[in-house]
Design a protein around this motif. Structure first.
Motif, short mmCIF file in Angstrom:
data_model
loop_
_atom_site.label_atom_id
_atom_site.label_comp_id
_atom_site.label_asym_id
_atom_site.label_seq_id
_atom_site.Cartn_x
_atom_site.Cartn_y
_atom_site.Cartn_z
N HIS A 1 32.36 34.59 30.69
CA HIS A 1 32.23 36.04 30.51
C HIS A 1 31.41 36.65 31.64
O HIS A 1 31.72 37.74 32.15
CB HIS A 1 31.57 36.36 29.17
CG HIS A 1 32.46 36.07 28.01
ND1 HIS A 1 32.11 36.34 26.70
CD2 HIS A 1 33.71 35.52 27.94
CE1 HIS A 1 33.08 35.96 25.90
NE2 HIS A 1 34.06 35.45 26.63
N PRO B 1 38.31 47.33 36.51
CA PRO B 1 37.17 47.50 35.60
C PRO B 1 37.57 47.98 34.21
O PRO B 1 36.99 47.54 33.21
CB PRO B 1 36.30 48.55 36.32
CG PRO B 1 36.69 48.45 37.76
CD PRO B 1 38.14 48.08 37.77
N PHE C 1 37.05 42.72 26.84
CA PHE C 1 35.89 42.31 26.04
C PHE C 1 35.88 42.98 24.66
O PHE C 1 35.46 42.37 23.67
CB PHE C 1 34.60 42.61 26.80
CG PHE C 1 34.30 41.59 27.87
CD1 PHE C 1 34.10 40.26 27.54
CD2 PHE C 1 34.25 41.96 29.20
CE1 PHE C 1 33.84 39.31 28.52
CE2 PHE C 1 33.99 41.02 30.19
CZ PHE C 1 33.79 39.69 29.86
N ARG D 1 32.70 39.55 34.27
CA ARG D 1 31.99 40.83 34.46
C ARG D 1 31.57 41.01 35.92
O ARG D 1 31.62 42.12 36.47
CB ARG D 1 30.76 40.88 33.56
CG ARG D 1 31.10 41.06 32.08
CD ARG D 1 29.87 41.40 31.27
NE ARG D 1 30.17 41.49 29.85
CZ ARG D 1 30.71 42.56 29.27
NH1 ARG D 1 31.00 43.62 30.00
NH2 ARG D 1 30.97 42.57 27.97
N ASP D 2 31.18 39.90 36.55
CA ASP D 2 30.77 39.97 37.95
C ASP D 2 31.94 40.36 38.86
O ASP D 2 31.74 41.07 39.86
CB ASP D 2 30.19 38.62 38.38
CG ASP D 2 29.79 38.62 39.84
OD1 ASP D 2 28.82 39.33 40.18
OD2 ASP D 2 30.46 37.92 40.64
N TRP E 1 40.34 33.97 32.58
CA TRP E 1 39.50 33.65 31.42
C TRP E 1 39.93 32.32 30.80
O TRP E 1 39.10 31.45 30.51
CB TRP E 1 39.59 34.77 30.41
CG TRP E 1 38.83 34.53 29.12
CD1 TRP E 1 37.50 34.70 28.91
CD2 TRP E 1 39.38 34.08 27.88
NE1 TRP E 1 37.16 34.39 27.62
CE2 TRP E 1 38.32 34.00 26.96
CE3 TRP E 1 40.66 33.72 27.46
CZ2 TRP E 1 38.49 33.57 25.65
CZ3 TRP E 1 40.85 33.30 26.16
CH2 TRP E 1 39.76 33.22 25.25
N VAL F 1 38.86 45.07 32.26
CA VAL F 1 37.79 44.15 31.86
C VAL F 1 37.11 44.65 30.59
O VAL F 1 36.86 43.88 29.65
CB VAL F 1 36.76 44.00 33.01
CG1 VAL F 1 35.52 43.25 32.51
CG2 VAL F 1 37.38 43.26 34.18
N GLU F 2 36.80 45.95 30.54
CA GLU F 2 36.15 46.51 29.35
C GLU F 2 37.07 46.39 28.13
O GLU F 2 36.61 46.02 27.03
CB GLU F 2 35.80 47.99 29.59
CG GLU F 2 34.71 48.19 30.62
CD GLU F 2 33.44 47.43 30.28
OE1 GLU F 2 33.05 47.43 29.07
OE2 GLU F 2 32.85 46.82 31.17
N SER G 1 34.43 42.29 37.99
CA SER G 1 34.95 43.62 37.67
C SER G 1 34.76 44.54 38.86
O SER G 1 33.65 44.67 39.40
CB SER G 1 34.21 44.17 36.44
OG SER G 1 34.65 45.48 36.16
#
Length: 602
Positions: free
Chosen positions: A564, A577, A584, A568-569, A545, A580-581, A571
């Motif tokens: 972003h 995953p 964010f 997400r792509d 990031w 990643v959640e 993940s």
């Protein structure tokens, strides 16, 4: 016939006459000289004669001595049974004295206990006319008690008021006899037993007193041994409590509070405190205490040699103050004025040859400590010194560890800054990703003890690039396959560089594994899924990031939306995953905090 027995004698005589039976009964008579005797009489009906009808007659036998002996044996048995049930000297003294007074018709009785520590006799208990002498003290060799102890034999006098050895001259208002018997067992002198009454004591009665004294002495010695055993057990338990406090508490104040509570409990004093030496101020300051009526004592600050506590520290010895009001040579403490203490004992706390403080005990009444009491006080002082020394050592160790950690961290930050300076296009990158990685790890519930290792690993994540040539590291264009292979060696170079350093063992996961991918296509070991260390999975998201949003020699930084979208792509491919959640969610939280800060600032 004794006035109290006349009705009994008359009734029994009439009964014998009516029943024409022969029966023995006992009654008292008074002789012309006033002496009371006990008679056993057998009455019977005498046969009639020519001049007289039937008559009541009989023979009486003097059984006074026998009855006295029976009473003595009964009293001895009663005393023996009662003394066996009693466990302490305090319980035994009234039993002995009450039986003695009943047996001999004494008007007063007392037991004086030998106090070897002060070379005195203390009247432990007095009854009857000797009740007002309870707790009185006198020199061991004084009075009729001193005479009995000196000779080891009973001392008997017919009139105490004119006896030259009577110590308490003004205590008796009328003539009386006295018998004083040593309490001796196994060659140990415990004290003396004294009885007084109006009439003199006969040799037989003195013998009874000797027997009674023997029983009492044995029982008192047993009680004393029992009390000593109980007291030593209590003190061992107290020392164990202190040992536990020293071993398990890192808070010196808590440990010292437990110590003063044990001091008061085990030594039976009214108050106790601990003054600790402050080297920087060169004074002794109050640290912990119990039993004080006011908080003034908490303001205590004494210099070496000042007051009794300072004197104890200066001279490195126990300072005893039996009478604080009469003490000379050392000024009193104003802080103790409201306490009305009479006696004080001050012991220096010495650890490894250094005076670290003073333990004080106080009493508001006269205190007569035994040698064993004083020895235990010094033992408690020794335990206290150990506690203070251990706490000081622990504090020093903590400071040293903190200094070492700061030095380590400064070194790591220096290494990180050096990397950023080498690659000016990513200057500040290490600091940014470190702060955000630690915050994300905390938000995901990583243990606080692991956050420090994560911080260190994040700072050093690119330390392996020190082994990458500048021509490759700073190349403005795309890398060739060979150059890319060299660049991808930096995680392994980081591992080889850092693994020999013991304190960085738990920080290796990020430098070694932050380029591994969730789907197993990463490097250097192609780890997959949760086989990748959690800290490395967390860092990978933050690192990418930040890198995508930064300008590089071969491209410009991406926009926030594009960055972003890429994360997400990836993940489930490059990134975990769940992380990643969580990432964010953290960004939303940070955005809200920034907005609130700007609003407040505006």
């Amino acid at each position: 016939v004794h006035p109290e027995d006349r009705d009994l004698v008359a009734q029994l005589s009439e009964m014998d006459a009516a029943q024409r039976a022969s029966k023995e009964y006992e009654y008292r008579v008074i002789r012309p000289d006033g002496q009371v005797r006990v008679l056993a009489s057998r009455a019977k009906i005498l046969p009639a004669t020519p001049t007289q009808g039937e008559r009541l007659g009989g023979v009486a036998v003097d059984i006074t001595e026998r009855k006295q002996r029976e009473r003595e044996l009964e009293a001895m048995a009663t005393i023996s049974i009662a003394l066996r049930a009693a466990e302490t000297s305090a319980q035994m003294l009234p039993i002995v004295l009450e039986q003695l007074m009943h047996l001999l018709g004494a008007s007063g009785a007392g037991i004086a206990i030998s106090r070897t520590e002060t070379d005195e006799l203390e009247i432990g208990l007095g009854l009857g006319e000797m009740a007002n002498m309870t707790n009185l003290r006198m020199p061991t060799g004084a009075g009729i008690a001193g005479q009995a102890l000196a000779t080891g034999q009973p001392y008997v006098t017919d009139d105490l008021t004119i006896d030259p050895h009577w110590y308490h001259v003004n205590s008796l208002k009328k003539p009386c006899a006295a018998a004083c018997i040593p309490l001796v067992t196994n060659q140990d002198v415990l004290g003396v037993l004294t009885a007084i009454r109006a009439r003199p004591f006969s040799p037989v009665e003195v013998g009874v007193l000797v027997s009674l004294a023997g029983i009492a002495a044995s029982a008192m010695q047993r009680a004393a041994l029992h009390e000593q055993t109980e007291e030593r057990l209590r003190r061992l338990v107290g020392l164990r409590e202190i040992d536990n406090a020293i071993a398990h508490s890192l808070d010196l104040h808590i440990t010292l509070t437990i110590i003063v509570e044990q001091v008061i409990s085990q030594l039976g004093v009214d108050a106790s405190d601990i003054l600790l030496f402050s080297p920087g101020m060169n004074v002794f300051e109050y640290s912990a205490g119990r039993g004080f009526r006011s908080k003034a004592v908490e303001q205590t600050r004494l210099r070496l040699g000042e007051s009794h506590a300072g004197q104890a520290a200066l001279e490195r010895r126990l300072v005893a103050v039996p009478d604080m009001a009469a003490a000379t040579g050392s000024p009193g403490r104003a802080q103790l004025a409201p306490e009305n203490f009479l006696a004080a004992y001050c012991v220096p706390l010495i650890a490894k040859g250094q005076v670290v403080g003073v333990l004080e005990v106080f009493q508001r009444a006269v205190l007569h400590p035994s040698a064993e009491w004083l020895s235990f006080l010094e033992t408690l002082a020794g335990q206290t010194a150990i506690a203070v020394a251990d706490a000081s050592l622990f504090a020093d160790l903590q400071r040293s560890n903190a200094d070492m950690r700061r030095a380590y961290d400064s070194t790591l930050e220096g290494w990180s800054a050096a990397l950023d300076l080498r690659d000016k296009e990513t200057e500040g990158h290490s600091q940014r990703v470190t702060a955000l990685t630690v915050r994300l790890a905390r938000a995901m519930g990583v243990r606080a003890s692991d956050l420090e290792h994560i911080r260190r690993g994040a700072l050093l994540h690119d330390i392996g690039k020190m082994g990458v040539p500048d021509a490759i590291l700073l190349k403005p264009g795309q890398l060739t396959p060979d150059e890319l292979a060299i660049m991808r060696q930096h995680p392994r170079l980081a591992y080889e560089l850092l693994s020999p350093i013991a304190f960085l063992q738990l920080a290796l996961d990020i430098p070694y594994c932050h380029h591994e991918k969730w789907d197993g296509t990463g490097y250097p070991r192609e780890l997959k899924g949760e086989s990748i260390p959690l800290s490395a999975r967390i860092f990978a998201v933050v690192d990418v990031w930040d890198a995508l949003r930064s300008d590089r020699p071969y491209r410009s930084g991406w926009s926030e939306d594009k960055t972003h979208a890429y994360i997400r792509d990836q993940s489930g491919k490059q990134f975990d995953p769940h992380i990643v959640e969580a990432f964010f969610e953290l960004l939303l939280t940070i955005s809200a905090e920034v907005g609130l800060a700007e609003e407040i600032g505006g």
